[in-house]
Design a protein around this motif. Structure first.
Motif, PDB file in Angstrom:
ATOM      1  N   VAL A   1       0.840  -1.203   0.000  1.00 29.40           N
ATOM      2  CA  VAL A   1       0.000   0.000   0.000  1.00 29.40           C
ATOM      3  C   VAL A   1       0.873   1.251   0.000  1.00 29.40           C
ATOM      4  CG1 VAL A   1      -1.785   1.283   1.227  1.00 29.40           C
ATOM      5  CG2 VAL A   1      -1.841  -1.216   1.231  1.00 29.40           C
ATOM      6  N   ALA A   2       1.945   1.235   0.780  1.00 31.89           N
ATOM      7  CA  ALA A   2       2.817   2.407   0.880  1.00 31.89           C
ATOM      8  C   ALA A   2       3.462   2.750  -0.465  1.00 31.89           C
ATOM      9  CB  ALA A   2       3.887   2.169   1.934  1.00 31.89           C
ATOM     10  N   SER A   3       3.665   1.747  -1.309  1.00 31.00           N
ATOM     11  CA  SER A   3       4.287   2.005  -2.608  1.00 31.00           C
ATOM     12  C   SER A   3       3.416   2.916  -3.475  1.00 31.00           C
ATOM     13  CB  SER A   3       4.552   0.688  -3.335  1.00 31.00           C
ATOM     14  OG  SER A   3       3.328   0.041  -3.691  1.00 31.00           O
ATOM     15  N   VAL A   4       2.098   2.872  -3.244  1.00 27.79           N
ATOM     16  CA  VAL A   4       1.192   3.752  -3.988  1.00 27.79           C
ATOM     17  C   VAL A   4       1.459   5.203  -3.614  1.00 27.79           C
ATOM     18  CG1 VAL A   4      -1.224   4.337  -4.427  1.00 27.79           C
ATOM     19  CG2 VAL A   4      -0.553   1.936  -4.110  1.00 27.79           C
ATOM     20  N   PHE A   5       1.687   5.437  -2.328  1.00 30.35           N
ATOM     21  CA  PHE A   5       2.013   6.783  -1.881  1.00 30.35           C
ATOM     22  C   PHE A   5       3.376   7.207  -2.433  1.00 30.35           C
ATOM     23  CE2 PHE A   5      -0.975   5.154   1.200  1.00 30.35           C
ATOM     24  CZ  PHE A   5      -1.770   6.249   1.512  1.00 30.35           C
ATOM     25  N   GLY A   6       4.309   6.241  -2.491  1.00 30.19           N
ATOM     26  CA  GLY A   6       5.654   6.551  -2.968  1.00 30.19           C
ATOM     27  C   GLY A   6       5.671   6.990  -4.421  1.00 30.19           C
ATOM     28  N   LYS A   7       4.816   6.397  -5.243  1.00 26.41           N
ATOM     29  CA  LYS A   7       4.773   6.771  -6.654  1.00 26.41           C
ATOM     30  C   LYS A   7       4.330   8.223  -6.830  1.00 26.41           C
ATOM     31  CE  LYS A   7       3.914   2.059  -8.246  1.00 26.41           C
ATOM     32  NZ  LYS A   7       2.921   1.120  -8.839  1.00 26.41           N
ATOM     33  N   ARG A   8       3.534   8.702  -5.889  1.00 24.03           N
ATOM     34  CA  ARG A   8       3.089  10.101  -5.929  1.00 24.03           C
ATOM     35  C   ARG A   8       4.031  11.013  -5.138  1.00 24.03           C
ATOM     36  NH1 ARG A   8      -0.769  11.966  -9.555  1.00 24.03           N
ATOM     37  NH2 ARG A   8      -2.144  10.199 -10.064  1.00 24.03           N
ATOM     38  N   LYS A   9       5.098  10.397  -4.568  1.00 16.15           N
ATOM     39  CA  LYS A   9       6.048  11.132  -3.720  1.00 16.15           C
ATOM     40  C   LYS A   9       5.323  11.862  -2.583  1.00 16.15           C
ATOM     41  CE  LYS A   9       9.439  11.723  -7.416  1.00 16.15           C
ATOM     42  NZ  LYS A   9      10.210  10.558  -6.963  1.00 16.15           N
TER      43      LYS A   9
ATOM     44  N   MET B   1      -2.775  18.724   1.272  1.00 18.45           N
ATOM     45  CA  MET B   1      -4.160  19.127   1.502  1.00 18.45           C
ATOM     46  C   MET B   1      -5.059  18.668   0.347  1.00 18.45           C
ATOM     47  SD  MET B   1      -3.902  20.248   4.424  1.00 18.45           S
ATOM     48  CE  MET B   1      -5.626  20.683   4.632  1.00 18.45           C
ATOM     49  N   ASN B   2      -4.447  18.032  -0.663  1.00 20.83           N
ATOM     50  CA  ASN B   2      -5.226  17.499  -1.775  1.00 20.83           C
ATOM     51  C   ASN B   2      -4.868  16.022  -1.969  1.00 20.83           C
ATOM     52  OD1 ASN B   2      -6.798  17.107  -4.050  1.00 20.83           O
ATOM     53  ND2 ASN B   2      -5.252  17.948  -5.455  1.00 20.83           N
ATOM     54  N   PRO B   3      -5.524  15.133  -1.234  1.00 22.50           N
ATOM     55  CA  PRO B   3      -5.194  13.705  -1.319  1.00 22.50           C
ATOM     56  C   PRO B   3      -5.865  12.986  -2.483  1.00 22.50           C
ATOM     57  CG  PRO B   3      -6.948  14.027   0.269  1.00 22.50           C
ATOM     58  CD  PRO B   3      -6.577  15.401  -0.244  1.00 22.50           C
ATOM     59  N   THR B   4      -6.636  13.698  -3.291  1.00 25.27           N
ATOM     60  CA  THR B   4      -7.427  13.061  -4.345  1.00 25.27           C
ATOM     61  C   THR B   4      -6.606  12.189  -5.298  1.00 25.27           C
ATOM     62  OG1 THR B   4      -9.025  14.871  -4.263  1.00 25.27           O
ATOM     63  CG2 THR B   4      -9.083  13.457  -6.204  1.00 25.27           C
ATOM     64  N   PRO B   5      -5.442  12.644  -5.795  1.00 25.67           N
ATOM     65  CA  PRO B   5      -4.670  11.779  -6.701  1.00 25.67           C
ATOM     66  C   PRO B   5      -4.255  10.465  -6.042  1.00 25.67           C
ATOM     67  CG  PRO B   5      -3.921  14.045  -6.878  1.00 25.67           C
ATOM     68  CD  PRO B   5      -4.851  14.000  -5.704  1.00 25.67           C
TER      69      PRO B   5
ATOM     70  N   ASP C   1      -5.401   6.609  -7.020  1.00 25.48           N
ATOM     71  CA  ASP C   1      -4.406   5.563  -7.272  1.00 25.48           C
ATOM     72  C   ASP C   1      -4.685   4.329  -6.408  1.00 25.48           C
ATOM     73  OD1 ASP C   1      -3.187   7.224  -9.053  1.00 25.48           O
ATOM     74  OD2 ASP C   1      -1.485   7.744  -7.772  1.00 25.48           O
ATOM     75  N   LEU C   2      -5.072   4.553  -5.163  1.00 26.99           N
ATOM     76  CA  LEU C   2      -5.373   3.435  -4.267  1.00 26.99           C
ATOM     77  C   LEU C   2      -6.559   2.631  -4.791  1.00 26.99           C
ATOM     78  CD1 LEU C   2      -4.923   5.238  -0.831  1.00 26.99           C
ATOM     79  CD2 LEU C   2      -3.557   3.298  -1.644  1.00 26.99           C
TER      80      LEU C   2
ATOM     81  N   ASN D   1     -15.841   8.773  -0.231  1.00 26.49           N
ATOM     82  CA  ASN D   1     -16.750   9.419  -1.180  1.00 26.49           C
ATOM     83  C   ASN D   1     -16.043  10.471  -2.035  1.00 26.49           C
ATOM     84  OD1 ASN D   1     -16.217  11.226   0.823  1.00 26.49           O
ATOM     85  ND2 ASN D   1     -18.347  11.905   1.114  1.00 26.49           N
ATOM     86  N   ILE D   2     -14.695  10.368  -2.114  1.00 23.02           N
ATOM     87  CA  ILE D   2     -13.957  11.352  -2.897  1.00 23.02           C
ATOM     88  C   ILE D   2     -13.356  10.673  -4.126  1.00 23.02           C
ATOM     89  CG2 ILE D   2     -11.962  12.902  -2.963  1.00 23.02           C
ATOM     90  CD1 ILE D   2     -12.380  13.497  -0.058  1.00 23.02           C
ATOM     91  N   THR D   3     -13.615  11.218  -5.257  1.00 24.76           N
ATOM     92  CA  THR D   3     -13.008  10.710  -6.480  1.00 24.76           C
ATOM     93  C   THR D   3     -12.436  11.866  -7.270  1.00 24.76           C
ATOM     94  OG1 THR D   3     -15.122  10.863  -7.637  1.00 24.76           O
ATOM     95  CG2 THR D   3     -14.572   8.753  -6.642  1.00 24.76           C
TER      96      THR D   3
END
Length: 216
Positions: free
Chosen positions: A154-162, A189-193, A197-198, A210-212
């Motif tokens: 799961v953490a790798s998804v965050f890593g790809k977005r740095k 403050m903008n976690p949408t991307p 990805d998740l 409920n956020i896309t």
């Protein structure tokens, strides 16, 4: 995190022969709620709280006996024996003591000598910092299978977005042993991307659910 990292080493103490009046004065002047009682070897032999002092103080309707009662020795009202912790104990384990014993503070002892004190306020302050709620960030909860290697996956998804991860917590998913919930705080403050990805990676989000992002 260790107790020595959060304990207060500037501890107000009293000997067992100090009076209740002295304890009341120290509590008020130093704006504290507990005073460890130590012997000549700095060993903790008791503890007195502001509630102990209040309970021992006479009612305002008995002014004649007030001074006599407040001159009693503090050892007559102190709680003992005292549960203590070591500077190298883990904060998480000490939190369990606070919860199980319903304590508001615990003295910290090394080689049978008082070296500090930890209060419930210290514990709450530490929890705030461990969870990262003191930093402006976004909160994401992901439901995952309870299996080895799932956290780095799961953490790798965050890593790809740095995305800078402030904190990670893990807790059970309801009463289902097959799943757990990973709680991330990331410095954006903008976690949408990241959320998109998740979802694309097949992970189920518990929060936000409920956020896309914008449709392509």
């Amino acid at each position: 995190m260790l107790v020595e990292e959060i304990m207060n080493t500037n501890v107000i103490t009293l000997p067992p022969t100090a009076t209740i009046a002295e304890a009341a004065k120290q509590l008020q002047e130093n704006r504290i709620r507990h005073i460890p009682i130590i012997d000549s070897k700095t060993q903790v032999i008791g503890i007195v709280s502001d509630r102990d002092v209040r309970d021992a103080s006479p009612s305002i309707f008995y002014q004649n006996s007030k001074e006599n009662i407040l001159q009693n020795e503090i050892q007559t009202i102190m709680s003992h024996p005292v549960i203590t912790v070591h500077p190298l104990d883990f904060v998480e384990e000490v939190a369990g003591i606070f919860y199980d014993e319903e304590f508001a503070c615990v003295p910290v002892v090394r080689d049978n000598k008082l070296v500090g004190i930890v209060t419930e306020k210290d514990m709450l302050y530490t929890l705030i910092h461990i969870t990262g709620t003191n930093v402006q960030s976004s909160h994401i909860e992901v439901k995952v299978p309870h299996k080895p290697g799932i956290l780095p996956e799961v953490a790798s998804v965050f890593g790809k977005r740095k995305a800078n991860i402030i904190s990670v917590l893990v807790y059970p998913y309801k009463n289902d042993p097959n799943y757990k919930v990973l709680v991330f705080r990331i410095q954006t403050m903008n976690p949408t991307p990241v959320i998109d990805d998740l979802r694309k990676a097949g992970f189920e989000l518990m929060w936000p659910n409920n956020i896309t992002g914008p449709k392509s």
